[in-house]
Design an enzyme around this catalytic site. Structure first.
Site, PDB file in Angstrom:
ATOM      1  N   ASP A  15      40.621  40.683  50.113  1.00  0.00           N
ATOM      2  CA  ASP A  15      41.474  41.449  49.207  1.00  0.00           C
ATOM      3  C   ASP A  15      42.869  41.643  49.803  1.00  0.00           C
ATOM      4  OD1 ASP A  15      42.147  42.802  46.928  1.00  0.00           O
ATOM      5  OD2 ASP A  15      41.279  44.702  47.561  1.00  0.00           O
ATOM      6  N   ASN A  17      45.847  39.837  48.609  1.00  0.00           N
ATOM      7  CA  ASN A  17      46.794  38.719  48.469  1.00  0.00           C
ATOM      8  C   ASN A  17      48.018  39.109  47.638  1.00  0.00           C
ATOM      9  OD1 ASN A  17      44.896  37.209  49.776  1.00  0.00           O
ATOM     10  ND2 ASN A  17      44.286  35.988  47.995  1.00  0.00           N
ATOM     11  N   GLY A  18      47.775  39.824  46.551  1.00  0.00           N
ATOM     12  CA  GLY A  18      48.864  40.197  45.647  1.00  0.00           C
ATOM     13  C   GLY A  18      49.862  41.115  46.339  1.00  0.00           C
ATOM     14  N   HIS A  32      48.042  34.227  47.304  1.00  0.00           N
ATOM     15  CA  HIS A  32      46.805  33.434  47.267  1.00  0.00           C
ATOM     16  C   HIS A  32      46.971  32.166  48.102  1.00  0.00           C
ATOM     17  CE1 HIS A  32      45.286  36.199  44.369  1.00  0.00           C
ATOM     18  NE2 HIS A  32      46.039  35.795  43.369  1.00  0.00           N
ATOM     19  N   SER A  60      35.898  36.657  41.228  1.00  0.00           N
ATOM     20  CA  SER A  60      34.826  37.467  40.632  1.00  0.00           C
ATOM     21  C   SER A  60      34.777  37.257  39.119  1.00  0.00           C
ATOM     22  CB  SER A  60      35.063  38.949  40.933  1.00  0.00           C
ATOM     23  OG  SER A  60      36.163  39.414  40.181  1.00  0.00           O
ATOM     24  N   LEU A 126      27.985  25.383  60.284  1.00  0.00           N
ATOM     25  CA  LEU A 126      28.156  26.561  59.428  1.00  0.00           C
ATOM     26  C   LEU A 126      28.005  26.207  57.936  1.00  0.00           C
ATOM     27  CD1 LEU A 126      29.345  29.521  59.071  1.00  0.00           C
ATOM     28  CD2 LEU A 126      31.584  28.400  58.933  1.00  0.00           C
ATOM     29  N   ILE A 186      32.728  48.046  47.005  1.00  0.00           N
ATOM     30  CA  ILE A 186      31.935  46.811  47.059  1.00  0.00           C
ATOM     31  C   ILE A 186      32.320  45.848  45.930  1.00  0.00           C
ATOM     32  CG2 ILE A 186      29.545  45.919  46.962  1.00  0.00           C
ATOM     33  CD1 ILE A 186      30.245  47.491  49.540  1.00  0.00           C
TER      34      ILE A 186
HETATM   35  C1  FPP Z   1      42.160  39.202  46.119  1.00  0.00           C
HETATM   36  O1  FPP Z   1      43.496  39.586  46.305  1.00  0.00           O
HETATM   37  C2  FPP Z   1      41.963  37.760  46.208  1.00  0.00           C
HETATM   38  C3  FPP Z   1      41.487  36.957  45.212  1.00  0.00           C
HETATM   39  C4  FPP Z   1      41.143  37.462  43.896  1.00  0.00           C
HETATM   40  C5  FPP Z   1      41.345  35.510  45.364  1.00  0.00           C
HETATM   41  C6  FPP Z   1      40.959  35.001  46.735  1.00  0.00           C
HETATM   42  C7  FPP Z   1      41.434  33.618  46.846  1.00  0.00           C
HETATM   43  C8  FPP Z   1      41.907  33.028  47.977  1.00  0.00           C
HETATM   44  C9  FPP Z   1      41.945  33.689  49.282  1.00  0.00           C
HETATM   45  C10 FPP Z   1      42.472  31.657  47.932  1.00  0.00           C
HETATM   46  C11 FPP Z   1      41.569  30.566  47.485  1.00  0.00           C
HETATM   47  C12 FPP Z   1      40.233  30.564  48.122  1.00  0.00           C
HETATM   48  C13 FPP Z   1      39.588  29.477  48.567  1.00  0.00           C
HETATM   49  C14 FPP Z   1      38.167  29.641  48.971  1.00  0.00           C
HETATM   50  C15 FPP Z   1      40.202  28.145  48.715  1.00  0.00           C
HETATM   51  P1  FPP Z   1      44.218  40.371  45.121  1.00  0.00           P
HETATM   52  O2  FPP Z   1      44.909  39.358  44.272  1.00  0.00           O
HETATM   53  O3  FPP Z   1      43.240  41.223  44.401  1.00  0.00           O
HETATM   54  O4  FPP Z   1      45.239  41.233  45.919  1.00  0.00           O
HETATM   55  P2  FPP Z   1      45.805  42.678  45.502  1.00  0.00           P
HETATM   56  O5  FPP Z   1      44.650  43.628  45.551  1.00  0.00           O
HETATM   57  O6  FPP Z   1      46.805  42.953  46.571  1.00  0.00           O
HETATM   58  O7  FPP Z   1      46.418  42.555  44.147  1.00  0.00           O
END
Ligand code: FPP
Length: 239
Positions: A15, A17-18, A32, A60, A126, A186
């Site tokens: 969590d 990325n944004g 991302h 999800s 793995l 969770i």
């Molecule tokens: C949550 O951050 C992250 C995701 C919904 C996507 C996860 C995807 C990756 C890490 C990249 C691609 C994965 C693979 C396996 C190649 P968020 O967007 O909810 O962040 P925020 O809570 O800050 O908005």
């Protein structure tokens, strides 16, 4: 000297990325994209540590409700990550698997994923399990539907038989669940499987997560006493 126990299965809610992108003055997708580097490092670290299973919450069921641009970009990122890293996975003997409602993904994603799973299925290192279009409630509800359609009767339902109807059949429950991104919930991930899992919350945003952070968590895990409902005295007597 007693050897330190290496966790067999680590699960991660990736969590933040944004927010990471926002902090860098960029669009969410930039977060991302940089999250993929953290994924690589976590896979490398889990392999080096001798972990057997690493489950990553990549998309999800609820993520389908995000803006279409972001969903499309995430799907493209998944395809390009698999394409770019397949050789690397083969070299490192990583086996790729997926859980979730894979048939909901765009066809190009399904094809890339299925090809990569087929190609890596005999690898002996793995196992990386991508949770895609996944949610714990969906998985449990699906298991119940399959029990019913297989005419399984009440007497035949127990925890072991039930878990064979989950997407994670034959995969041990996670020893460790990590969530990054300064959220403490969770979010519908592996609800059945984490009954006795040790929880770790990292203050890092996912794109900043590296294998060194994983190693620190494994070290902290090794100091925890897992009781599975027993008393501390009982655990001491067993050891
Ligand atoms: C949550 O951050 C992250 C995701 C919904 C996507 C996860 C995807 C990756 C890490 C990249 C691609 C994965 C693979 C396996 C190649 P968020 O967007 O909810 O962040 P925020 O809570 O800050 O908005």
């Amino acid at each position: 000297m007693k050897l330190k126990i290496i966790p067999e299965h680590i699960a991660i809610i990736m969590d933040g990325n944004g927010r990471w992108a926002e902090e860098h003055g960029k669009e969410r997708i930039y977060g991302h994209q940089n999250g993929v580097e953290a994924v690589r490092s976590a896979i490398e670290g889990a392999g080096e540590a001798g972990v057997k299973f690493l489950t990553l919450y990549a998309f999800s069921t609820e993520n389908w409700n995000r803006p279409k641009d972001e969903v499309d970009a995430l799907m493209r990122l998944l395809v390009s990550a698999i394409q770019n890293d397949l050789d690397n996975l083969m070299t490192n003997q990583v086996r790729l698997q997926a859980i979730g409602n894979i048939s909901q993904l765009p066809e190009v994603c399904q094809k890339e994923l299925n090809d990569a799973m087929e190609k890596t299925k005999e690898n002996s290192g793995l196992t990386v399990i991508l949770a895609l279009s996944y949610s714990g409630r969906w998985e449990i509800m699906n298991a119940v539907k399959r029990l019913i359609s297989n005419n399984i009767t009440e007497n035949d339902v127990n925890e072991n038989s039930f878990s064979m109807f989950l997407n994670t059949k034959n995969i041990p429950d996670p020893d460790i669940l990590i969530r990054t991104g300064r959220e403490y919930r969770i979010s519908n991930f592996l609800l059945w499987q984490i009954a006795y899992t040790e929880l770790f919350f990292s203050e890092l945003l996912w794109p900043d997560f590296r294998k060194e952070h994983l190693f620190d968590i494994i070290k902290e895990y090794q100091t925890r006493q897992r009781r599975f409902g027993k008393t501390g005295k009982q655990i001491k007597e067993e050891n």
